[in-house]
Design an enzyme around this catalytic site. Structure first.
Site, PDB file in Angstrom:
ATOM      1  CD  GLU A 119      -3.107   0.735   2.146  1.00  0.00           C
ATOM      2  OE1 GLU A 119      -4.027   0.052   1.640  1.00  0.00           O
ATOM      3  OE2 GLU A 119      -3.093   1.091   3.333  1.00  0.00           O
ATOM      4  CE  LYS A 135      -2.442   3.410   6.769  1.00  0.00           C
ATOM      5  NZ  LYS A 135      -2.738   2.213   7.565  1.00  0.00           N
ATOM      6  CE  LYS A 188      -7.290  -1.028   2.251  1.00  0.00           C
ATOM      7  NZ  LYS A 188      -8.111  -0.540   3.304  1.00  0.00           N
ATOM      8  CD  GLU A 243     -11.652  -3.234   5.109  1.00  0.00           C
ATOM      9  OE1 GLU A 243     -10.696  -2.954   4.361  1.00  0.00           O
ATOM     10  OE2 GLU A 243     -12.076  -2.463   5.992  1.00  0.00           O
ATOM     11  CG  ASN A 246      -9.040  -3.532   8.211  1.00  0.00           C
ATOM     12  OD1 ASN A 246      -8.066  -3.668   8.964  1.00  0.00           O
ATOM     13  ND2 ASN A 246      -9.214  -2.465   7.464  1.00  0.00           N
ATOM     14  CD  GLU A 271      -8.412  -5.534   3.889  1.00  0.00           C
ATOM     15  OE1 GLU A 271      -9.146  -5.960   2.995  1.00  0.00           O
ATOM     16  OE2 GLU A 271      -8.652  -4.473   4.502  1.00  0.00           O
ATOM     17  CB  SER A 272      -4.811  -3.691   9.245  1.00  0.00           C
ATOM     18  OG  SER A 272      -5.605  -2.979   8.352  1.00  0.00           O
TER      19      SER A 272
HETATM   20  O1  LIG Z   1      -5.028   2.907   9.061  1.00  0.00           O
HETATM   21  C1  LIG Z   1      -5.900   3.460   9.769  1.00  0.00           C
HETATM   22  O2  LIG Z   1      -5.627   4.152  10.769  1.00  0.00           O
HETATM   23  C2  LIG Z   1      -7.352   3.340   9.426  1.00  0.00           C
HETATM   24  C3  LIG Z   1      -8.285   3.930  10.242  1.00  0.00           C
HETATM   25  C4  LIG Z   1      -9.623   3.863   9.928  1.00  0.00           C
HETATM   26  C5  LIG Z   1     -10.044   3.211   8.796  1.00  0.00           C
HETATM   27  C6  LIG Z   1      -9.119   2.591   7.968  1.00  0.00           C
HETATM   28  C7  LIG Z   1      -7.782   2.662   8.279  1.00  0.00           C
HETATM   29  N1  LIG Z   1      -6.827   2.112   7.438  1.00  0.00           N
HETATM   30  C8  LIG Z   1      -7.105   1.611   6.137  1.00  0.00           C
HETATM   31  C9  LIG Z   1      -6.549   0.284   5.934  1.00  0.00           C
HETATM   32  O3  LIG Z   1      -7.316  -0.628   5.760  1.00  0.00           O
HETATM   33  C10 LIG Z   1      -5.074   0.099   6.014  1.00  0.00           C
HETATM   34  O4  LIG Z   1      -4.446   1.178   5.398  1.00  0.00           O
HETATM   35  C11 LIG Z   1      -4.522  -1.163   5.377  1.00  0.00           C
HETATM   36  O5  LIG Z   1      -5.211  -2.302   5.768  1.00  0.00           O
HETATM   37  C12 LIG Z   1      -3.032  -1.318   5.756  1.00  0.00           C
HETATM   38  O6  LIG Z   1      -2.903  -1.336   7.170  1.00  0.00           O
HETATM   39  P1  LIG Z   1      -1.471  -1.222   7.866  1.00  0.00           P
HETATM   40  O7  LIG Z   1      -0.584  -2.249   7.250  1.00  0.00           O
HETATM   41  O8  LIG Z   1      -1.723  -1.498   9.309  1.00  0.00           O
HETATM   42  O9  LIG Z   1      -0.964   0.154   7.626  1.00  0.00           O
END
Ligand SMILES: O=C(O)c1ccccc1NCC(=O)[C@H](O)[C@H](O)COP(=O)(O)O
Length: 263
Positions: free
Chosen positions: A51, A53, A113, A162, A183, A215-216
């Protein structure tokens, strides 16, 4: 008000603006991309959706000044299966310009996204070069989820649906979703827990027709191994790649062996 509610409030205003400006959207022709579904299914290693970001509501600034094309090239060269581009501006400092820049640079699938609540956003994502969109069950009622899912499919886009719990996963399967993303981040508390993937995987209809993405909150190879053990075939990773001094090496370290992969 939860963060998701705040984001959705802002999206309603954004959609109004988009509907007033539909004529001004430039449509470019982009390369034909491989499908995300096949890219995830045909691999023996856990695949990495990488991503772009710049910022997030939970962490604030991550990498405001990143050049999305340069970052996307690093991701593609390192074997990313897909590039996810956050296009939301108020909360993530992303843009459709970022998406277009990435689409002009790489050949692999590109995910828009965003928090999609209206067809005009899907049109905009496609016009900017996305081949995949995300629909978040928690952001939509059942009728809108089905309507937007079908609309995207008619446009030839792939859709990641998602989910955050088993009930949402069942809704995703009911609309016909083949690519489901769990997520791990709670959108109310921001708490990240990889057990969400485990919980949903316990009821997921694994097989040739469905693929599960975690995800995340993926930072280390151990996280990748853990979600692969639950049955995930891909991870969607933002912050840890953006903060890594060597995003290429970070991607390669997450490409662990899939559980159930053929020898
Ligand atoms: O990333 C956040 O803080 C967030 C808060 C509220 C809604 C969505 C959010 N993020 C979007 C995503 O789904 C993430 O960017 C994506 O899954 C990657 O996550 P990460 O690897 O933890 O940065």
């Amino acid at each position: 008000m939860t963060i998701l509610e705040r984001i959705l409030l802002s999206k309603r205003l954004e959609v109004k603006q988009m509907l007033m400006n539909v004529e001004n959207v430039s449509r470019e022709t982009f390369v034909e991309r491989p499908t995300l579904f096949a890219a995830l299914k045909n691999a023996e290693q856990l695949q990495v959706i990488s991503e772009i970001k710049r910022a997030s509501p939970s962490k604030g600034e991550i990498a405001f000044g990143v050049d999305p094309s340069v970052q996307a090239q690093i991701y593609e060269k390192s074997g990313a299966a897909c590039i996810s581009v956050l296009t939301d501006a108020p909360f993530f400092k992303g843009s459709f310009a970022d998406l277009s820049a990435v689409a002009k640079t790489v050949q692999i699938p590109i995910l828009c996204k965003d928090f999609i609540i209206h067809e005009v956003q899907i049109d905009r994502a496609k016009a900017a070069g996305a081949s995949v969109i995300l629909l978040i069950v928690a952001a939509l009622n059942a009728e809108s989820l089905l309507r937007l899912y079908r609309y995207a499919m008619r446009l030839g886009l792939e859709v990641i649906v998602e989910v955050h719990d088993r009930n949402e996963m069942e809704q995703a399967i009911t609309v016909g979703a083949r690519i489901v993303g769990v997520n791990n981040r709670d959108l109310r508390t921001f708490e990240v827990d990889l057990r969400r993937t485990e919980e949903i995987a316990s009821r997921f209809p694994f097989g040739d027709q469905h693929v599960l993405i975690s995800e995340s909150g993926i930072w280390h190879p151990d996280d990748a191994r853990r979600v692969a053990a639950y049955g995930a075939e891909a991870v969607l990773v933002g912050e840890s790649l953006m903060r890594s001094g060597d995003a290429g090496e970070a991607i390669r370290s997450l490409q662990v062996r899939k559980v159930g992969a053929r020898v």
